[in-house]
Design a protein around this motif. Structure first.
Motif, short mmCIF file in Angstrom:
data_model
loop_
_atom_site.label_atom_id
_atom_site.label_comp_id
_atom_site.label_asym_id
_atom_site.label_seq_id
_atom_site.Cartn_x
_atom_site.Cartn_y
_atom_site.Cartn_z
N GLY A 1 6.07 -17.83 -64.05
CA GLY A 1 5.13 -18.60 -63.24
C GLY A 1 4.71 -19.81 -64.05
O GLY A 1 4.52 -19.71 -65.26
N MET B 1 8.04 -18.62 -53.51
CA MET B 1 8.29 -18.24 -54.89
C MET B 1 8.81 -16.80 -55.00
O MET B 1 9.59 -16.49 -55.91
CB MET B 1 7.03 -18.43 -55.73
N MET C 1 0.58 -13.02 -57.68
CA MET C 1 1.99 -13.09 -58.07
C MET C 1 2.31 -12.28 -59.32
O MET C 1 3.42 -12.37 -59.85
CB MET C 1 2.39 -14.55 -58.28
N ALA D 1 -2.47 -16.73 -58.97
CA ALA D 1 -1.92 -16.11 -60.18
C ALA D 1 -1.95 -14.60 -60.08
O ALA D 1 -0.96 -13.92 -60.37
CB ALA D 1 -2.69 -16.58 -61.41
N VAL E 1 4.35 -16.03 -67.80
CA VAL E 1 3.65 -17.25 -67.37
C VAL E 1 3.75 -18.30 -68.46
O VAL E 1 3.63 -17.99 -69.66
CB VAL E 1 2.17 -16.96 -67.05
N ASP F 1 5.37 -25.15 -58.95
CA ASP F 1 5.46 -23.94 -58.12
C ASP F 1 4.11 -23.62 -57.47
O ASP F 1 3.93 -22.51 -56.95
CB ASP F 1 5.95 -22.75 -58.96
N GLU F 2 3.18 -24.58 -57.49
CA GLU F 2 1.85 -24.36 -56.89
C GLU F 2 1.42 -25.63 -56.17
O GLU F 2 0.27 -26.05 -56.23
CB GLU F 2 0.81 -23.96 -57.96
N PRO G 1 0.12 -21.05 -62.72
CA PRO G 1 -0.45 -20.45 -61.51
C PRO G 1 -1.97 -20.43 -61.54
O PRO G 1 -2.61 -20.22 -60.50
CB PRO G 1 0.13 -19.03 -61.51
N PHE H 1 6.16 -12.63 -60.90
CA PHE H 1 6.49 -13.38 -62.10
C PHE H 1 6.67 -12.44 -63.29
O PHE H 1 5.91 -11.48 -63.47
CB PHE H 1 5.40 -14.41 -62.42
N GLU I 1 3.51 -18.47 -51.85
CA GLU I 1 3.81 -17.14 -52.38
C GLU I 1 5.11 -16.58 -51.79
O GLU I 1 5.91 -15.96 -52.52
CB GLU I 1 2.64 -16.20 -52.10
#
Length: 355
Positions: free
Chosen positions: A272, A256, A286, A283, A293, A236-237, A275, A290, A253
């Motif tokens: 997340g 997601m 978000m 991180a 994490v 996701d990054e 992140p 999220f 961003e």
């Protein structure tokens, strides 16, 4: 027989009243657990202990236990909560489009097994019976959260874990496509980018492509249909990787956020995934998107501080691999809401918890 009950019977006979209430008063009343019994709680219950009977003091470190003693020689019921899953609110255990979802404020004991379908009859797969780095013994160290593969595991496995009072996280990839997945052929050729380093069967995705968004939403829907509680969105990054596409942090961003909103609409939490790997503000940006994490090796690589916005507010599940427990468990213990665990890189079932 107590004097008051003798007098009651005598008076009833004198006035010809129905004495059934007096006979009922002499019958035993069995203790029965209240609505707190069997519920996954994060603090010791103070209400809902007994439906009938007299509650004892609540004891234990969590899960908590108590008894409901019967009256007039009635039986005593043994009651307890199930293991606390986290500091989050008590919410539905499966997706249902209710607009509510799991929001864990602290990470409970957890298992991460995605190498093969989870065998709930296997102590190894279930990750139970471990002694923690802190010297805490089982069953206090047994997982209350299970992160398992969304494709490989059927709804029956999710339901079986729920029956044990567990939360279940659905592992799916959202930034890459795996050639062995049943939906791989649906991705447009133009949306398949470079091969992921170290994973020859996986290619990065162009997350700007509307068809890609639709296919990943279908994966999230699959997780909801199977009854999962949350999504672990791997890759996701990807904007910091050599994907073959001109991706940016803003694009990531937005993507997601779209996926998280969709998951939430289905009653699923959105985690997340790493992140902190990006080394920038991703991180922190978000933190309101999220719900928790899952990070890998942040102690080993010195990136844990990039998750400060989550510490004490949202659960952080930290996985370390080659890093010895003594190198990261003490550090994770100082971070409210964090729970570090050592896993093999195969994620095949073995685990060594910190606490």
């Amino acid at each position: 027989m107590r004097k008051s009950l003798t007098l009651t019977l005598a008076l009833a006979q004198l006035i010809g009243a129905d004495t059934s209430f007096a006979r009922h008063a002499m019958q035993p009343v069995n203790g029965a657990c209240g609505p707190a019994n069997g519920v996954a709680l994060t603090t010791a219950p103070t209400t809902g202990l007994c439906t009938t009977g007299t509650p004892s003091a609540v004891s234990g470190p969590g899960p908590w236990s108590w008894t409901c003693a019967g009256n007039k020689s009635g039986t005593t019921a043994q009651c307890s909560t199930s293991s606390p899953v986290s500091g989050g609110a008590s919410l539905p255990v499966s997706g249902g489009g209710t607009g509510s979802w799991w929001r864990p404020a602290a990470a409970g004991e957890w298992q991460w097994e995605i190498e093969h379908p989870l065998d709930i009859s296997s102590a190894s797969d279930m990750g139970v019976g471990r002694t923690a780095y802190s010297s805490a013994p089982a069953p206090n160290t047994d997982p209350v959260v299970y992160d398992i593969d969304g494709f490989d595991n059927p709804a029956t496995t999710v339901a079986a874990l729920h029956a044990k009072g567990k939360k279940v996280v659905c592992y799916i990839e959202v930034g890459a496509a795996e050639s062995y997945r049943p939906d791989y052929a649906q991705f447009p050729a133009a949306a398949l980018g470079n091969v992921m380093p170290g994973y020859s069967s996986e290619k990065y995705l162009d997350i700007r492509n509307p068809t890609v968004v639709s296919i990943i939403k279908a994966r999230i829907q699959m997780c909801a249909t199977k009854g999962f509680d949350a999504i672990e969105p791997d890759i996701d990054e990807s904007y910091t990787s050599n994907t073959g596409f001109p991706l940016t942090k803003a694009i990531e961003e937005a993507y997601m956020t779209t996926l998280a909103n969709y998951a939430h609409s289905l009653g699923l939490a959105m985690f997340g995934k790493n992140p902190d790997d990006t080394g920038d503000s991703y991180a922190a940006d978000m933190v309101n998107v999220f719900d928790a994490v899952l990070t890998e090796q942040c102690n080993e690589y010195g990136t844990c501080s990039l998750l400060n916005a989550y510490t004490g507010k949202k659960a952080v599940f930290n996985a370390e691999y080659s890093n010895p427990l003594s190198n990261f468990c003490p550090a994770d213990a100082t971070r409210p809401g964090w729970n570090g665990t050592q896993f093999p890189t195969s994620l095949s079932g073995a685990r060594a918890p910190c606490r």
